[in-house]
Every structure is written in C-alpha cells, then in structure tokens.
Design an enzyme around this catalytic site. Structure first.
Site: not given
Length: 797
Positions: A686, A729
């Site tokens: 990511s 996140k």
C-alpha cells in the site's frame, strides 16, 4: 409463625464498622482489633463522643481489605463501645456490646469513615408456641453437644439455663459457637432472620449438624442424621481407620491405593480409561512405595482420576443474556458483538453443539481476551485461558510421553483439570506468537484439537487415551493473521477487532477504567474525579495506541499519586484533575500531533500502513544529490515494499514527458528514498502510491499537503489497486490529525466499517488512476473542476 413485631423505629445516622471473619449478635460482647484507616478514624470519632452508637456489618468475604457497602451484609447489629485500648499509632482494641438489629436504608459515604442511615429492627412482641418448642429442642441439643466440645466458653452453660426468650437464645448460641464449626455465612443467616421461628430453626440445624458429626466420630455404628451426607460420614470413618493403622504401625500404602480406587470409581471414566486405571492400580499394589516407578504410576492414576471425563456444567445459551453481558463488559465493537450474538444463536438452535471456532484478530489492548470471558459468563460455563505466546514445543499441546522424567499432560488437559469440567470456554491466547523448532510444531498439534470432526477422540501423549474435546467452546486471539499457519487459520473464522476511536476511549475510561482503578487504589469518586478534557489529554498526548491498555496504566499512575498523598496524612476531597496536575504526575507529554508540527517540504509524502498495533502513518522521504543515476532505498524495507518503490520509480521514468521532466533527468543525480519505521509495517504494497507522490513532489519542487494521507498499490500501467486494513488506517489517520485521505476507488465500500463520528471529521477522495492523485495532494497543482460533489472522482480506470 411468630407474632408480628413492632414497627421499625425512625432512621438513624451512624458510623459503620466492617467486621472481617466474624458476626456480632445482640446481647453479645466481643473484643476486636481495629487497624484499617477508615475503621481507625471511626474509632477515634467514637472516643470523642461518649455514648455514641456504631453499626457493625460483617463482610461477605474476609479477603477485601478496604470494603465498600457492596462488600457488606445489609443486616447488622447496633453496638455500644464498652472500652477502647490504644495498641499503637494506628491500631486499637475495641470492646463492643451488641444492642439490637438494624437494616441499612441509605449509604451516606465512605470517607472519612463509612456512614449510613439505618433503621432499628424490633423483636416480635411475644414468641409463638412453636418457637418455644423449638427453643426447648435447641437447648437440649446444645447441652448434648457440650459433652463433645469442652472448649466452649464457660458462659455457654449459663446461657442455656438463664435465657428463656427463643430469639435471644438462638443469637447467643450462634455468637458463642466455635468459628471452625459455624462459618460467617451461617451465622449471618441467623442474624438476617427476623422471624423467631426461622432463627431458632437455623441455630438448631447448626447445633444438630455438629452433634451428629461428633456422635458418628465416637460411635462408628451409630445412625447417620439426614442432614449429614454420606461423604462426610465416610471421611470420618476413614480418619478412624487411619488412626487405628497408625497405632498398629501398619503401612499407609494400602490406604493410599484404596483412596485412588475410590477416586477412580467416582470419576465416571469411560470403559477404555477405566480398564487402564484398574490395570495401573494392580501394578501399583505390587510396587514398593520408595521406588521411582511407584511415584510415576501414582501420578498417572491421579491424573486419570482428576480429569473431568463426565463432569459438565449446564448450558445457559440465551441470546439476550449474551448481548447484555457484552454490553456490560465492552464499549463499542458493534460488528464484533453482532457476530458473537449470531454465533450464540446458532449454538442455541443446533443440538450437536458444533460450530465454528472464532479467532479474534486485532491490536493489543482492545479486549480480545476479555470477550471470551464475557461469552463464558453469558453461557454459564467456566472459563480457562491458555497462553501460547512463545510456545515452541509440540508437547506443550499434546503432552509428554510418560517415559520422560517430569512428564505432564498438554496444556489443554491441564486447563480442563483446573476448571473441573469438560465443556468450558477455552481461549487460546496469542496463537500468532507460536513458533516451531526441533521439538515439533505446536500449531500442527492444535489441528486435531480444533477440528470438530475428530476432536471427540483427542489423544494426549501422557494420558494415552481418547478424550472428548467436542463440547469445549474454543476461541482464539491474535494480533496478526499473517503469522498464523494457513492450515490452522483455515479451521477458524476470523473476526476483526478494530482499534478504538478517541470518543470510544473517553467513554471506556469514564465507565470502566477510571472506576476500576479507583477501587483498586482504595479511592472513590468523592476523592478524585476525571473530567473528559483530562481523559482526552491523556489519550492524545500520553498514549498512542489502538487499544486502552496504556490509557489504563496512565490512569493508575494518577490514582497512585493521590493514594500516596492520602497515606501521608493529607486530606484529599473532591479533587478534579487538570492539565497542570496531570503533567506534574505523568511528566512532559510524550506525543505531539505529527501533522500540526510538520511543514510542507518537497519530497515528503504521508502514507498509511498497518501493523500489530493497528494502523499507523508512514512518512516517505526522498532526496537527490549529484550522481550518476543510482537509486538507493532504505528503511528496513521488506521485499514487497522494495518492489513498490521500484514500481513507483519506473512509472516516473516511463512518464517523464507527461510529468514535465527532461528525458535525461536521472543521468546526473542520485535518488535516495527512505521510509522511517517501515520495519513494523505489514501492508507493504500500500506504500506504492505515496512513494510515487514523494518522488514526483521532489522532482517537480511541489510540496505535498501535510493534512492529506495517501494509500494504494500502484501498477506499471498507472492503475491504483485496492489495499487491506482500511478501517485501521482511517482510525490511525484520524488519531494523527489528518483531515483528508486519498484511497483507491475500490476501497470505498470498506468505509462502512468506520465509525460515523470519524467519517464526519474526515473527507475522502477516491481514485482509479495515478494521474488523478497529484492535483489532490501537491500544493501548487490545480484541482480538476470536474470532481463530483461527494469527493469521488468520476473518471473510469
């Protein structure tokens, strides 16, 4: 029934003296030692007020050092202080004279000593004929018991002759009864009995029970009273036999084997286990007690006798009760609670009791282990926990073979022996922390135990007999699913337990953590209180975590500081914490808002990653220097993260013209790309998109916005692929002060799991391709006018 008593008197306000391991009755005089701070302050107050009364209440448990009203009985005895003797600086001997019963009507406080509003309970005007008859029987039984108990106080005989009122007779007999024969709950029941007949019946049962025990001990052939159980009589007889054998000088080996045989008979072993036990008992009878083989065999037979082969607790599988227990014990975690309720509902409807094994995965301190305790409480089952962190030996699960010195069964059977049933709720804690070495793989040993199709015949190496584990409710916890072997993970259903938001932490601290720490430190809310702004201060500047374990430690430190002041004699009342007091105790704040302190710099971008503690910010830094086109990547990056960096750089080189870069831009410079704290990140792919942003920002000289975080996997074609751990996140970005997030468009549905309060405070941009990212992140790049109203870019991939 007894005649009705006079109505209760008007309420009175008195100090309350908690009594441990004893009960004070009316018309009784007892000396007690007083040393607990509250009780000492009460005695000093009584000494200054001659003739004042004190309420004496017995503790339900003698282990509680600083009891509250919840730890005390509701019925007690009003007493007058006869004498106070000072034994030390904070220690007194007090002689109390019981006057009459009272009931607590209202609690008035715990400091400086316990105070309550009480109502005196009057005795019945006249006892009934039945009460008088029971009193005669009680008096006769007590006289017979005095023959077996010569150590009773001398005044006991005088009580029998002089006290005629049945209720007073029961009180005084219970007061003078030896504590080893009349435990506190039995005497408190007599004190609670306002009806005279009931009171005399309870005292009579107590006396006749002890009378029958002593009669059986002296007359082995006597009849057993109906309230004396067979096991008690057998115990008395065995003690007599042991004494006779000791007198004759005979060995106790036969007696030990006989006891093992009786334990085996009571254990209700299955046929195969029973045959093995009898075989080992026969071998034991032919061995010398001093031999090592005798001890090994005896230990094995004892394990067979102690395992709960047939002992179970009745299930109380009720969906409403499970929901209530979860709400009481845990704040938030709505999706987790819903899945547990669904799991319970299936177990309530299915008769075979088989179901999936739940694996709670989440950062430390979010309540994974305590969820198992709540499930056990709601189902009425016993609870056991097996800590698997650091376990590397297969024998820890399946046991050691009996040929080894010090061999023992595995942890599963040890846990079952400890709880005493074969159907507990068993939590396998930290299954991701197991390892493997030359001694075997404990994760592989768990496969049979966790498989519902074969764990009804689980064989431990030590016991070497099939044991039924199918009725156990197995739960597991882990911080990271990636560390669990695939075969073991396949046998469990994974439930993500996310981190808490700031609002949830505040509610947890206010409702759970602060009251718990106040109790554990002997404080009350009247002494110390935690306003919401102080809790927010501790959450934001002294803890940086997904759970609340660190928050609880900081609250405990604040409580300890007040406890020290109290212990030193300072009077603390109604203290409300503020920033100055918090910094005085906890020191300088350890965490500052990262975004607020950063300034836009070309070559720095903010990414998002996940680790064992939840989500976290990742800062990607890129710098250039004169050179020959070399590219260096540092930061303890894993293989996937290095490949993400290579992909981002390759995309920039391939699209230099579109980015307004010279074709030979890399010929005369070297690039250094660094990712601090990258070693703890798990979702390595990511960081591809933020790496592209950082490199482009440096080359274009356009700083990236510090209040925007970017996450997504980048391909060589420029597509932005979805990533995992979106909820963790987003929560990490919210904690750090980020206000806008750029996410892959295919992750938009993952926001359904994010709490609504977080969504309201953040804005989101969803992208399909990499060329949509730069206008959203770079400060001097112009945003596209065709953005859709809700922040979702309408471009197609």
């Amino acid at each position: 029934m007894s005649l009705p008593s006079a109505p209760p008197g008007p309420p009175e306000r008195v100090g309350i003296l908690p009594l441990r391991n004893s009960v004070l009755f009316p018309m009784s005089i007892i000396p007690i030692n007083v040393g607990r701070p509250r009780s000492v302050r009460l005695v000093e107050d009584l000494a200054a007020r001659e003739g004042a009364l004190v309420g004496v209440l017995s503790q339900r448990s003698g282990d509680v050092l600083e009891p509250t009203f919840e730890d005390l009985a509701q019925t007690g005895t009003l007493a007058r202080v006869v004498k106070i003797i000072r034994l030390g600086a904070a220690n007194y001997s007090v002689v109390l004279n019981g006057i009459g019963r009272f009931r607590v009507e209202r609690e008035l406080g715990l400091e400086p000593f316990m105070r309550a509003e009480v109502t005196r309970l009057a005795e019945p005007a006249a006892p009934s004929d039945r009460a008088k008859g029971l009193a005669i029987r009680l008096r006769d039984s007590m006289r017979r018991l005095l023959e077996f108990l010569p150590n009773l106080p001398r005044e006991t005989s005088g009580i029998l002759d002089n006290v005629r009122e049945p209720g007073a007779l029961a009180d005084l007999i219970a007061s003078n009864f030896p504590e080893e024969h009349a435990p506190v709950p039995a005497r408190q029941a007599i004190l609670d009995a306002l009806d005279v007949e009931t009171r005399v019946e309870l005292a009579l049962a107590l006396v006749e029970r002890q009378l029958e025990i002593h009669r059986t001990r002296s007359e082995l052939g006597g009849l057993v009273h109906e309230e004396l159980t067979r096991s008690q009589r057998d115990l008395v007889l065995r003690e007599q036999i042991r004494s006779i054998r000791d007198e004759l000088g005979e060995s106790a080996e036969d007696d030990e084997i006989e006891q093992l045989r009786e334990r085996i008979a009571r254990a209700e072993l299955p046929d195969e286990a029973l045959r093995q036990a009898k075989k080992q008992l026969a071998r034991l009878a032919g061995m010398q007690a001093q031999s090592a083989e005798y001890q090994l065999t005896r230990n094995y037979v004892e394990w067979l006798a102690d395992l709960p082969w047939a002992k179970t607790t009745p299930d109380r599988v009720d969906v409403g009760e499970v929901r209530r227990c979860l709400e009481e014990d845990h704040h938030g975690l709505e999706q987790v609670k819903r899945r547990i309720v669904e799991y319970t509902a299936v177990r309530q409807l299915r008769r075979d009791k088989k179901g999936p094994i739940l694996l709670f995965v989440g950062p430390p301190g979010v309540g994974k282990t305590s969820l198992g305790r709540s499930i056990a409480r709601a189902m009425g089952r016993r609870y056991a926990r097996i800590a698997l962190g650091g376990v590397r030996d297969e024998a820890e699960i399946r046991g050691h073979r009996r040929t080894y010195v010090g061999a023992l069964p595995g942890r599963i059977l040890q846990a079952l022996k400890k709880v005493g049933t074969r159907n507990p709720v068993l939590v396998l804690d930290e299954v991701d922390k197991m390892g493997a070495d030359l001694r075997g793989d404990p994760a592989a040993a768990l496969l049979e135990a966790l498989d519902p199709e074969q764990n009804d015949t689980f064989v431990d190496h030590y016991v070497d007999l099939p044991f039924d584990l199918s009725e156990i409710v197995f739960l597991a916890t882990a911080n990271s699913r990636s560390e669990i072997p695939e075969a073991l993970r396949d046998r469990m259903e994974i439930i993500e337990v996310p981190g808490y938001t700031r609002t949830e932490k505040r509610a947890i601290a206010r409702s759970f953590l602060a009251p718990k720490q106040l109790r554990e430190h002997g404080l009350t809310s009247e002494i110390l209180s935690f306003p919401d702004e102080v809790i927010d201060l501790v959450v934001d500047q002294y803890t940086r975590e997904a759970g609340v374990r660190g928050l609880e430690r900081e609250i405990a430190a604040l409580c300890r500081a007040v406890a020290v002041r109290l212990a030193e004699g300072e009077v603390v009342r109604g203290e409300v914490l503020d920033r100055e007091r918090v910094e005085r105790v906890l020191g300088v704040p350890r965490h500052r808002p990262e975004v607020a302190e950063r300034h836009p710099v070309a070559g720095v971008a903010t990414g998002l990653g996940t680790n064992a503690a939840g989500g976290d910010l990742l800062f990607i830094e890129v710098t250039r220097m004169p050179g020959k086109g070399e590219i260096r990547v540092t930061g303890n990056l894993r293989t996937v993260m290095k490949e993400s960096a290579d992909t981002a750089l390759s995309f920039v080189r391939a699209h230099a013209t579109e980015l307004c870069l010279a074709p030979d831009w890399l010929d005369k410079i070297d690039l250094h790309l660094h990712v601090p704290r990258a070693g703890s990140a798990e979702d390595a792919a990511s960081v591809g998109l933020p790496m592209f942003v950082a490199v482009t920002s440096l080359l274009l000289g356009a700083p990236a916005r510090t209040d925007v975080a970017v996450t997504g996997e980048l391909t060589l074609r420029g597509a932005v692929l979805p990533v995992g751990g979106v909820k963790a996140k987003v929560l990490a970005a919210h904690r750090a002060g980020i206000r806008e997030l750029v996410l892959p468009a295919r992750n938009e549905r993952d926001l359904e799991e994010v709490p609504a309060e977080v969504l309201r405070e953040l804005s989101f941009r969803f992208v399909h391709r990499v060329d949509q990212v730069l206008p959203l992140v770079l400060l001097d790049a112009e945003r596209p006018a065709e953005d859709s109203p809700d922040g979702v870019d309408a471009a197609s991939p």
